[in-house]
Design a protein around this motif. Structure first.
Motif, mmCIF file in Angstrom:
data_model
loop_
_atom_site.group_PDB
_atom_site.id
_atom_site.type_symbol
_atom_site.label_atom_id
_atom_site.label_comp_id
_atom_site.label_asym_id
_atom_site.label_seq_id
_atom_site.Cartn_x
_atom_site.Cartn_y
_atom_site.Cartn_z
ATOM 1 N N GLN A 16 -17.378 -36.736 -9.167
ATOM 2 C CA GLN A 16 -17.910 -37.874 -9.906
ATOM 3 C C GLN A 16 -18.867 -38.689 -9.052
ATOM 4 O OE1 GLN A 16 -17.471 -38.664 -13.272
ATOM 5 N NE2 GLN A 16 -19.176 -40.022 -12.702
ATOM 6 N N ARG A 17 -18.521 -38.835 -7.773
ATOM 7 C CA ARG A 17 -19.408 -39.582 -6.873
ATOM 8 C C ARG A 17 -20.756 -38.886 -6.733
ATOM 9 N NH1 ARG A 17 -22.503 -42.345 -5.359
ATOM 10 N NH2 ARG A 17 -22.801 -43.334 -3.322
ATOM 11 N N MET A 18 -20.732 -37.551 -6.658
ATOM 12 C CA MET A 18 -21.983 -36.798 -6.576
ATOM 13 C C MET A 18 -22.788 -36.941 -7.871
ATOM 14 S SD MET A 18 -24.059 -34.897 -4.848
ATOM 15 C CE MET A 18 -23.164 -34.184 -3.463
ATOM 16 N N ASN A 19 -22.110 -36.891 -9.004
ATOM 17 C CA ASN A 19 -22.803 -37.074 -10.283
ATOM 18 C C ASN A 19 -23.449 -38.452 -10.369
ATOM 19 O OD1 ASN A 19 -22.254 -34.548 -11.374
ATOM 20 N ND2 ASN A 19 -20.302 -35.192 -12.269
ATOM 21 N N ASP A 20 -22.728 -39.481 -9.910
ATOM 22 C CA ASP A 20 -23.284 -40.837 -9.918
ATOM 23 C C ASP A 20 -24.531 -40.910 -9.038
ATOM 24 O OD1 ASP A 20 -21.207 -41.597 -11.546
ATOM 25 O OD2 ASP A 20 -20.029 -42.518 -9.929
ATOM 26 N N MET A 21 -24.475 -40.237 -7.908
ATOM 27 C CA MET A 21 -25.613 -40.231 -7.000
ATOM 28 C C MET A 21 -26.827 -39.559 -7.649
ATOM 29 S SD MET A 21 -25.930 -38.507 -3.214
ATOM 30 C CE MET A 21 -24.239 -38.948 -2.860
ATOM 31 N N LEU A 22 -26.573 -38.443 -8.323
ATOM 32 C CA LEU A 22 -27.671 -37.710 -8.965
ATOM 33 C C LEU A 22 -28.280 -38.508 -10.120
ATOM 34 C CD1 LEU A 22 -26.071 -34.141 -9.030
ATOM 35 C CD2 LEU A 22 -28.001 -34.879 -7.618
ATOM 36 N N ASN A 23 -27.450 -39.314 -10.772
ATOM 37 C CA ASN A 23 -27.930 -40.063 -11.935
ATOM 38 C C ASN A 23 -28.510 -41.425 -11.581
ATOM 39 O OD1 ASN A 23 -27.190 -38.062 -13.820
ATOM 40 N ND2 ASN A 23 -25.064 -38.789 -13.841
ATOM 41 N N ASN A 24 -28.404 -41.823 -10.313
ATOM 42 C CA ASN A 24 -28.943 -43.105 -9.869
ATOM 43 C C ASN A 24 -30.311 -42.847 -9.231
ATOM 44 O OD1 ASN A 24 -29.366 -45.717 -9.082
ATOM 45 N ND2 ASN A 24 -27.779 -45.734 -7.511
ATOM 46 N N PRO A 25 -31.392 -43.255 -9.884
ATOM 47 C CA PRO A 25 -32.736 -42.906 -9.394
ATOM 48 C C PRO A 25 -32.950 -43.255 -7.918
ATOM 49 C CG PRO A 25 -32.869 -43.949 -11.546
ATOM 50 C CD PRO A 25 -31.435 -44.074 -11.102
ATOM 51 N N GLU A 75 -31.264 -42.412 -5.266
ATOM 52 C CA GLU A 75 -30.129 -42.392 -4.340
ATOM 53 C C GLU A 75 -29.949 -41.014 -3.707
ATOM 54 O OE1 GLU A 75 -25.399 -43.639 -4.027
ATOM 55 O OE2 GLU A 75 -26.419 -43.662 -5.978
ATOM 56 N N PHE A 76 -30.027 -39.967 -4.515
ATOM 57 C CA PHE A 76 -29.869 -38.617 -3.973
ATOM 58 C C PHE A 76 -30.996 -38.303 -2.988
ATOM 59 C CE2 PHE A 76 -30.878 -34.049 -4.229
ATOM 60 C CZ PHE A 76 -29.692 -33.532 -3.724
ATOM 61 N N GLU A 77 -32.205 -38.697 -3.337
ATOM 62 C CA GLU A 77 -33.352 -38.437 -2.467
ATOM 63 C C GLU A 77 -33.208 -39.139 -1.124
ATOM 64 O OE1 GLU A 77 -34.198 -37.271 -6.438
ATOM 65 O OE2 GLU A 77 -33.494 -39.209 -5.655
ATOM 66 N N ARG A 78 -32.703 -40.371 -1.147
ATOM 67 C CA ARG A 78 -32.485 -41.085 0.110
ATOM 68 C C ARG A 78 -31.376 -40.430 0.923
ATOM 69 N NH1 ARG A 78 -33.243 -45.511 -3.391
ATOM 70 N NH2 ARG A 78 -30.985 -45.790 -3.603
ATOM 71 N N ALA A 79 -30.347 -39.922 0.221
ATOM 72 C CA ALA A 79 -29.208 -39.322 0.915
ATOM 73 C C ALA A 79 -29.601 -38.070 1.685
ATOM 74 C CB ALA A 79 -28.095 -38.994 -0.082
ATOM 75 N N ILE A 80 -30.470 -37.260 1.102
ATOM 76 C CA ILE A 80 -30.821 -36.002 1.768
ATOM 77 C C ILE A 80 -32.159 -36.066 2.492
ATOM 78 C CG2 ILE A 80 -29.534 -34.666 0.051
ATOM 79 C CD1 ILE A 80 -32.308 -33.776 -1.078
ATOM 80 N N GLY A 81 -32.940 -37.118 2.252
ATOM 81 C CA GLY A 81 -34.300 -37.145 2.770
ATOM 82 C C GLY A 81 -34.547 -38.069 3.931
#
Length: 446
Positions: free
Chosen positions: A81-90, A92-98
């Motif tokens: 669920q935490r990963m899904n929230d990250m993917l759906n939050n504009p 956030e995922f990009e900052r996490a991996i980038g």
């Protein structure tokens, strides 16, 4: 054609080195003294190779050897669920991996963790007392070589294990040989063919040749938990000698709390506590945590910058809300701890039933995710037992790898096996049944 052949040779050569299957006398390259350390037989290489093969190619193998945590449904649901929230939050995922974190690690996670440790453990810590690493193995590589080895003026210092058996992964972490020394434990026999190791303080000598004391709590491989009194005594001994006490807390308090006995956490300015997100359910995140005085944290951050640039950021981001809300304590206490305690009781009962009539003992499981089986007087050694079990489709870890720094001969180390109960109940039951068959045959057929 020649190009493909050359590529295949390079791939096979690399794989052979990784799996430690290429005889050393066939290696054509000359390595440094440091490099040569990584061509030797090693318990941790055998363990991780077995783990990787079992999970990827030999899926029918009963994996009772590795340290992989169980896939606990409620824990996995949370992180999914935490990963899904990250993917759906504009963004956030990009900052996490980038983005790189600082060499000390994710500052938001560190701030939240410091706040939680102050409130729930009473530790006088701030963000300046915490550093993240790329997993606990990295933490101990840094710490052992920072506090032990060659010093100015030709002095040498060792890391002292006040009680063995100890974690298999420590053995090969020294840049210098002879980095570790250890003391045999006292063996206390309990009811129901259980026993417990205790620190032999009468034979525990600390002099100028010791750079740090290290103990895991709970201990991998035995599940032993040194008492609060024993831990405090070790801390005072270290402080009186002007050296730190390192506590490997990968399974302990306040998380993931895989403890089945009374214990309290300990930290002060002379204690280094190493934690991890792995046994919480994030081994793939490779997140180690070190809590120490500011000077140690600064040096560790410098080492991370030089060797890794920065620790990985995905693990801390996935666990950030758990720490900030304190829900990590609820999950550890209400889900993770009872899950493993139930599995430990079941595994002990299965072994006791399977090994009736054999001269065996089980270390009292007080925590962690393993059973430590002592086959008193078994006529073959632990490596031979390991090989026989592997042929029957069961992977365990032979006990002789778990005595880093113990130079004296001791038959006991050849009579023990580490067995994990983190796998499914079906796999554990099938594996223990085969262990019983192989052990009985070992006593009858040498």
């Amino acid at each position: 054609m020649k190009k493909n052949t050359a590529q295949n040779c390079q791939i096979n050569y690399a794989l052979a080195l990784i799996t430690n299957s290429w005889p050393l006398n066939e290696l054509s390259m000359k390595f440094s003294r440091f490099g040569t350390r990584f061509t030797r037989q090693s318990g941790i290489l055998q363990l991780m190779d077995d783990l990787g093969r079992a999970l990827s190619t030999h899926r029918d193998m009963l994996m009772l050897g590795g340290g992989n945590p169980a896939h606990i449904p409620e824990v996995q649901v949370y992180f999914r669920q935490r990963m899904n929230d990250m993917l759906n939050n504009p963004g956030e995922f990009e900052r996490a991996i980038g983005n790189y974190d600082s060499p000390q690690g994710n500052s938001i996670f560190i701030d939240s963790l410091a706040d939680m440790l102050r409130k729930n453990c009473g530790w006088d810590v701030g963000p300046e007392n915490i550093a993240l690493t790329t997993g606990s193995q990295s933490s101990f590589f840094y710490l052992f070589n920072l506090l032990g080895g060659q010093f100015d003026g030709g002095r040498e210092k060792q890391i002292l294990f006040p009680m063995v058996p100890e974690y298999i992964g420590y053995s090969d972490l020294g840049i210098d040989d002879n980095l570790f020394t250890a003391v045999r434990p006292i063996i206390e026999h309990l009811d129901d063919r259980l026993f417990k190791y205790r620190v032999d303080f009468n034979n525990l000598k600390i002099d100028d040749g010791i750079g740090a004391i290290c103990i895991s709590r709970p201990t991998n491989p035995t599940g032993n938990v040194v008492t609060d009194k024993e831990l405090q005594r070790l801390a005072k001994m270290a402080e009186s000698q002007g050296i730190p006490l390192i506590i490997d807390n990968a399974y302990g308090l306040p998380f993931p709390n895989i403890l089945f006995t009374e214990a309290n956490p300990l930290w002060n300015d002379n204690v280094i506590v190493c934690m991890s997100l792995s046994k919480l359910g994030l081994p793939g995140g490779r997140t180690g945590i070190v809590v120490a005085n500011e000077e140690i944290i600064q040096v560790l951050s410098n080492m991370t910058a030089i060797l890794n640039l920065a620790p990985g950021g995905l693990g801390p981001i996935l666990a950030q809300d758990l720490v900030a809300t304190g829900d990590i304590l609820r999950l550890s206490h209400e889900v993770i701890q009872p899950f493993y305690q139930s599995k430990a009781k079941r595994a002990v009962s299965l072994l006791q039933e399977t090994l009736k009539g054999i001269e065996y003992y089980i270390h009292n499981p007080e925590g962690a995710i393993f059973l430590w089986l002592w086959l008193d007087g078994v006529p073959i050694d632990s490596q031979q037992l390991y090989e026989r079990l592997k042929k029957r489709g069961v992977l365990v870890v032979p006990g002789h790898y778990f005595f880093p720094g113990l130079e004296e001969e001791w038959r006991h180390r050849q009579e023990c096996l580490r067995i994990t109960y983190s796998q499914s109940d079906e796999i554990v039951e099938r594996g223990i049944k085969i262990i019983g068959e192989v052990v009985r045959a070992a006593y009858e057929i040498t």
